[in-house]
Enzyme design. Structure first.
Site, PDB file in Angstrom:
ATOM      1  N   GLY A  10      46.163   0.725  28.784  1.00  0.00           N
ATOM      2  CA  GLY A  10      46.803   1.136  27.667  1.00  0.00           C
ATOM      3  C   GLY A  10      47.764   0.331  27.294  1.00  0.00           C
ATOM      4  O   GLY A  10      48.779  -0.230  28.237  1.00  0.00           O
ATOM      5  N   ASN A  13      53.083   1.527  22.503  1.00  0.00           N
ATOM      6  CA  ASN A  13      54.633   1.307  22.721  1.00  0.00           C
ATOM      7  C   ASN A  13      55.061   1.159  24.087  1.00  0.00           C
ATOM      8  O   ASN A  13      55.726   0.392  24.726  1.00  0.00           O
ATOM      9  CB  ASN A  13      55.147   2.297  21.880  1.00  0.00           C
ATOM     10  CG  ASN A  13      56.745   1.985  21.726  1.00  0.00           C
ATOM     11  OD1 ASN A  13      57.559   2.949  21.385  1.00  0.00           O
ATOM     12  ND2 ASN A  13      57.222   0.729  21.145  1.00  0.00           N
ATOM     13  N   LYS A 207      58.611  18.759  27.070  1.00  0.00           N
ATOM     14  CA  LYS A 207      59.700  18.395  26.295  1.00  0.00           C
ATOM     15  C   LYS A 207      59.337  17.848  24.765  1.00  0.00           C
ATOM     16  O   LYS A 207      60.074  17.732  23.931  1.00  0.00           O
ATOM     17  CB  LYS A 207      60.264  17.360  27.116  1.00  0.00           C
ATOM     18  CG  LYS A 207      59.842  15.821  27.294  1.00  0.00           C
ATOM     19  CD  LYS A 207      59.911  15.069  26.262  1.00  0.00           C
ATOM     20  CE  LYS A 207      59.074  13.884  26.326  1.00  0.00           C
ATOM     21  NZ  LYS A 207      59.032  12.803  25.186  1.00  0.00           N
ATOM     22  N   ASN A 273      58.580  12.134  18.114  1.00  0.00           N
ATOM     23  CA  ASN A 273      58.316  13.689  17.813  1.00  0.00           C
ATOM     24  C   ASN A 273      59.465  14.309  16.934  1.00  0.00           C
ATOM     25  O   ASN A 273      59.093  14.806  15.946  1.00  0.00           O
ATOM     26  CB  ASN A 273      58.092  14.345  19.024  1.00  0.00           C
ATOM     27  CG  ASN A 273      56.787  14.130  19.844  1.00  0.00           C
ATOM     28  OD1 ASN A 273      55.496  14.492  19.161  1.00  0.00           O
ATOM     29  ND2 ASN A 273      56.991  13.613  20.895  1.00  0.00           N
TER      30      ASN A 273
HETATM   31  N1  LIG Z   1      56.401   5.364  23.408  1.00  0.00           N
HETATM   32  C1  LIG Z   1      57.541   6.179  24.282  1.00  0.00           C
HETATM   33  O1  LIG Z   1      58.637   5.844  24.105  1.00  0.00           O
HETATM   34  C2  LIG Z   1      56.893   6.628  25.286  1.00  0.00           C
HETATM   35  C3  LIG Z   1      55.607   7.210  25.410  1.00  0.00           C
HETATM   36  N2  LIG Z   1      55.331   7.936  26.466  1.00  0.00           N
HETATM   37  C4  LIG Z   1      53.965   8.437  26.831  1.00  0.00           C
HETATM   38  O2  LIG Z   1      53.140   7.450  27.188  1.00  0.00           O
HETATM   39  C5  LIG Z   1      51.727   7.276  26.508  1.00  0.00           C
HETATM   40  C6  LIG Z   1      51.294   6.183  25.913  1.00  0.00           C
HETATM   41  O3  LIG Z   1      51.917   6.234  24.672  1.00  0.00           O
HETATM   42  P1  LIG Z   1      52.327   4.731  24.018  1.00  0.00           P
HETATM   43  O4  LIG Z   1      51.989   3.607  24.955  1.00  0.00           O
HETATM   44  O5  LIG Z   1      53.734   5.025  23.160  1.00  0.00           O
HETATM   45  O6  LIG Z   1      51.142   4.669  23.037  1.00  0.00           O
HETATM   46  P2  LIG Z   1      51.280   4.667  21.196  1.00  0.00           P
HETATM   47  O7  LIG Z   1      51.853   6.042  20.884  1.00  0.00           O
HETATM   48  O8  LIG Z   1      51.905   3.475  20.920  1.00  0.00           O
HETATM   49  O9  LIG Z   1      49.677   4.774  20.900  1.00  0.00           O
HETATM   50  C7  LIG Z   1      49.033   3.563  20.248  1.00  0.00           C
HETATM   51  C8  LIG Z   1      48.022   3.341  21.384  1.00  0.00           C
HETATM   52  O10 LIG Z   1      46.917   3.998  21.183  1.00  0.00           O
HETATM   53  C9  LIG Z   1      45.757   3.377  21.301  1.00  0.00           C
HETATM   54  N3  LIG Z   1      44.553   3.623  20.552  1.00  0.00           N
HETATM   55  C10 LIG Z   1      44.638   4.103  19.271  1.00  0.00           C
HETATM   56  N4  LIG Z   1      43.182   4.464  19.055  1.00  0.00           N
HETATM   57  C11 LIG Z   1      42.583   4.299  19.946  1.00  0.00           C
HETATM   58  C12 LIG Z   1      41.335   4.791  20.609  1.00  0.00           C
HETATM   59  N5  LIG Z   1      40.111   5.302  19.904  1.00  0.00           N
HETATM   60  N6  LIG Z   1      41.123   4.787  21.931  1.00  0.00           N
HETATM   61  C13 LIG Z   1      41.871   4.153  22.831  1.00  0.00           C
HETATM   62  N7  LIG Z   1      43.291   3.876  22.669  1.00  0.00           N
HETATM   63  C14 LIG Z   1      43.487   3.903  21.255  1.00  0.00           C
HETATM   64  C15 LIG Z   1      46.247   1.846  20.502  1.00  0.00           C
HETATM   65  O11 LIG Z   1      45.373   0.884  20.766  1.00  0.00           O
HETATM   66  C16 LIG Z   1      47.399   1.780  21.256  1.00  0.00           C
HETATM   67  O12 LIG Z   1      47.390   1.102  22.507  1.00  0.00           O
HETATM   68  C17 LIG Z   1      51.863   8.941  25.876  1.00  0.00           C
HETATM   69  O13 LIG Z   1      51.377   9.881  26.463  1.00  0.00           O
HETATM   70  C18 LIG Z   1      53.432   9.006  25.357  1.00  0.00           C
HETATM   71  O14 LIG Z   1      53.603  10.149  25.238  1.00  0.00           O
HETATM   72  C19 LIG Z   1      56.096   7.930  27.563  1.00  0.00           C
HETATM   73  C20 LIG Z   1      57.342   7.517  27.658  1.00  0.00           C
HETATM   74  C21 LIG Z   1      57.856   6.771  26.513  1.00  0.00           C
HETATM   75  O1  LIG Z   2      58.586  10.456  26.022  1.00  0.00           O
HETATM   76  C1  LIG Z   2      59.529   9.696  25.383  1.00  0.00           C
HETATM   77  C2  LIG Z   2      60.716   9.457  25.786  1.00  0.00           C
HETATM   78  O2  LIG Z   2      60.833   9.614  27.340  1.00  0.00           O
HETATM   79  C3  LIG Z   2      59.261   9.321  24.018  1.00  0.00           C
HETATM   80  O3  LIG Z   2      58.951  10.736  23.028  1.00  0.00           O
HETATM   81  P1  LIG Z   2      58.421  10.252  21.664  1.00  0.00           P
HETATM   82  O4  LIG Z   2      57.079  10.357  21.869  1.00  0.00           O
HETATM   83  O5  LIG Z   2      58.807  11.745  21.262  1.00  0.00           O
HETATM   84  O6  LIG Z   2      58.944   9.144  21.145  1.00  0.00           O
END
Ligand SMILES: NC(=O)C1=CN([C@@H]2O[C@H](COP(=O)(O)OP(=O)(O)OC[C@H]3O[C@@H](n4cnc5c(N)ncnc54)[C@H](O)[C@@H]3O)[C@@H](O)[C@H]2O)C=CC1
Ligand SMILES: O=C(CO)COP(=O)(O)O
EC number: 1.1.1.8
Length: 345
Positions: A10, A13, A207, A273
């Site tokens: 993955g 972000n 959350k 969110n």
């Molecule tokens: N962004 C944040 O601040 C935080 C996110 N998280 C959690 O981490 C997890 C990943 O979040 P992010 O890295 O932020 O992702 P993101 O919200 O930036 O999502 C984009 C990702 O999804 C992928 N994507 C899009 N279509 C796709 C498909 N069909 N198949 C596979 N991948 C695809 C993209 O390539 C990209 O890597 C989530 O569960 C999120 O809740 C946890 C803590 C902080």
């Molecule tokens: O999980 C997160 C912070 O810990 C990010 O939350 P959001 O997906 O709402 O930006």
């Protein structure tokens, strides 16, 4: 002892922010980890070029984390099977809606001595059944899976602003917790350990529903007292949900760990969110339109988790015990007036 080979599954972000930290730490602990960190990138075209090629030539993920370099030992790979080949430390960090397909692709193709950690925030619901994603990964791949979650807005972590996080490890597997701590901890990113994979995972998932409610509150202009009430009620419903359906969850996780109250606070103040839910009230546009307009490819989790919770609680005949979670569902998915947010709380 053979070195651990890390793979990051993955590259959104948070995936990019955590790949940067892992890339630095494998070099800081070169006695434990191999230096190269494969990063699975769901291939797409950005400004006419493949994203993997941009990452590998510039070392920036220009789409999902444009301002911070990943490091030259983080190598973008478009084929997920190739990315996880021979890896012994698998880091799952992708939006939860894409996990099932990813597991389909790699099942039976990972190293037999691999272990995993889930950074995914969400729940897997099928009617009256609910699972955390660490359990889904563990069952499908037949390997042990820990969980990491905390007050970790990715852009702030990537910039090196001080943050804490929590790694939940399985009973009797503290050694795995310590390995993940070694991979992720920096002076600016403190990793606490607790033997509670379910609590860490569920706090991170639920959350997001509370953060949607906080965003609705902001769009309605109800102010800080109401928002604080939403956060308090949301934490209470989170705790009750965990203890009712996952009795192994440790109560310390809620208040003593970053994965608990701290993540709820940061998400209600500054997360995606919250931001998109505020815009939902202010513009009246649907969530999928706002997600596309406001997040540049990043994904919202909270509205999906609200729906999953609704399906699960309805199947268990327990909706009445979780009025805030259910209110978020009705406003986001059933057209209920956002102004009813606090009615019946
Ligand atoms: N962004 C944040 O601040 C935080 C996110 N998280 C959690 O981490 C997890 C990943 O979040 P992010 O890295 O932020 O992702 P993101 O919200 O930036 O999502 C984009 C990702 O999804 C992928 N994507 C899009 N279509 C796709 C498909 N069909 N198949 C596979 N991948 C695809 C993209 O390539 C990209 O890597 C989530 O569960 C999120 O809740 C946890 C803590 C902080
Ligand atoms: O999980 C997160 C912070 O810990 C990010 O939350 P959001 O997906 O709402 O930006």
């Amino acid at each position: 002892m053979p070195k651990e080979k890390v793979a990051i599954i993955g590259s959104g972000n948070w995936g990019s922010a955590i790949a940067r930290i892992a890339g630095q730490n494998v070099r800081n602990h070169s006695d434990v980890f191999e230096e190269k960190v494969p990063l699975w990138v769901f291939e797409e075209t950005v400004d006419g070029k493949k994203l993997t090629e941009i990452i590998n030539s510039t070392h920036y993920n220009v789409k999902y984390l444009p301002d911070v370099p990943l490091g030259d030992n983080v190598v973008a790979i478009p084929d997920v099977v190739e990315a996880v080949k021979d890896a012994t430390a698998l880091v799952f960090v992708l939006p939860h809606q894409f996990l099932a397909k990813t597991l389909d692709a790699i099942e039976g193709k990972i190293a037999p001595n691999a272990k995993a950690i889930s950074l995914i925030k969400g729940v897997d619901v099928h009617g009256a059944d609910i699972h955390i994603f660490a359990d889904v990964i563990e069952k499908r791949l037949g390997i042990s899976c820990s969980a990491l979650s905390g007050a970790n807005i990715a852009s702030e972590v990537a910039l090196g602003r001080f943050s804490e996080t929590t790694v939940g490890y399985r009973p009797g597997q503290e050694a795995q917790g310590l390995l993940w701590q070694k991979l992720f901890q920096t002076p600016q990113f403190k990793v606490q350990l607790i033997e509670d994979v379910a609590g860490v995972s569920l706090c991170g998932a639920l959350k997001n529903v509370v953060a949607v409610a906080a965003g609705l509150n902001d769009g309605l202009g109800y102010g800080n007292n109401t928002k604080s009430a939403i956060m308090r009620i949301g934490l209470l419903e989170t705790m009750n949900f965990c203890l009712e359906f996952f009795p192994s969850v440790k109560s310390e996780t809620f208040l003593q760990e970053s994965a608990g109250v701290a993540d709820l606070i940061t998400s209600c103040l500054g997360g995606r969110n919250r931001k998109v839910a505020e815009a939902f009230v202010l513009t009246g546009k649907p969530f999928d339109v706002l997600e596309a307009e406001m997040l540049a490819g990043q994904k919202l989790q909270g509205i999906h988790t609200a729906k999953d919770c609704h399906i699960f609680l309805k199947a268990r005949n327990r909706l009445g015990a979780y009025p805030l979670f259910d209110k978020v569902y009705h406003i986001c998915w059933e057209g209920q007036d956002p102004a009813t947010l606090t009615v019946d709380l």
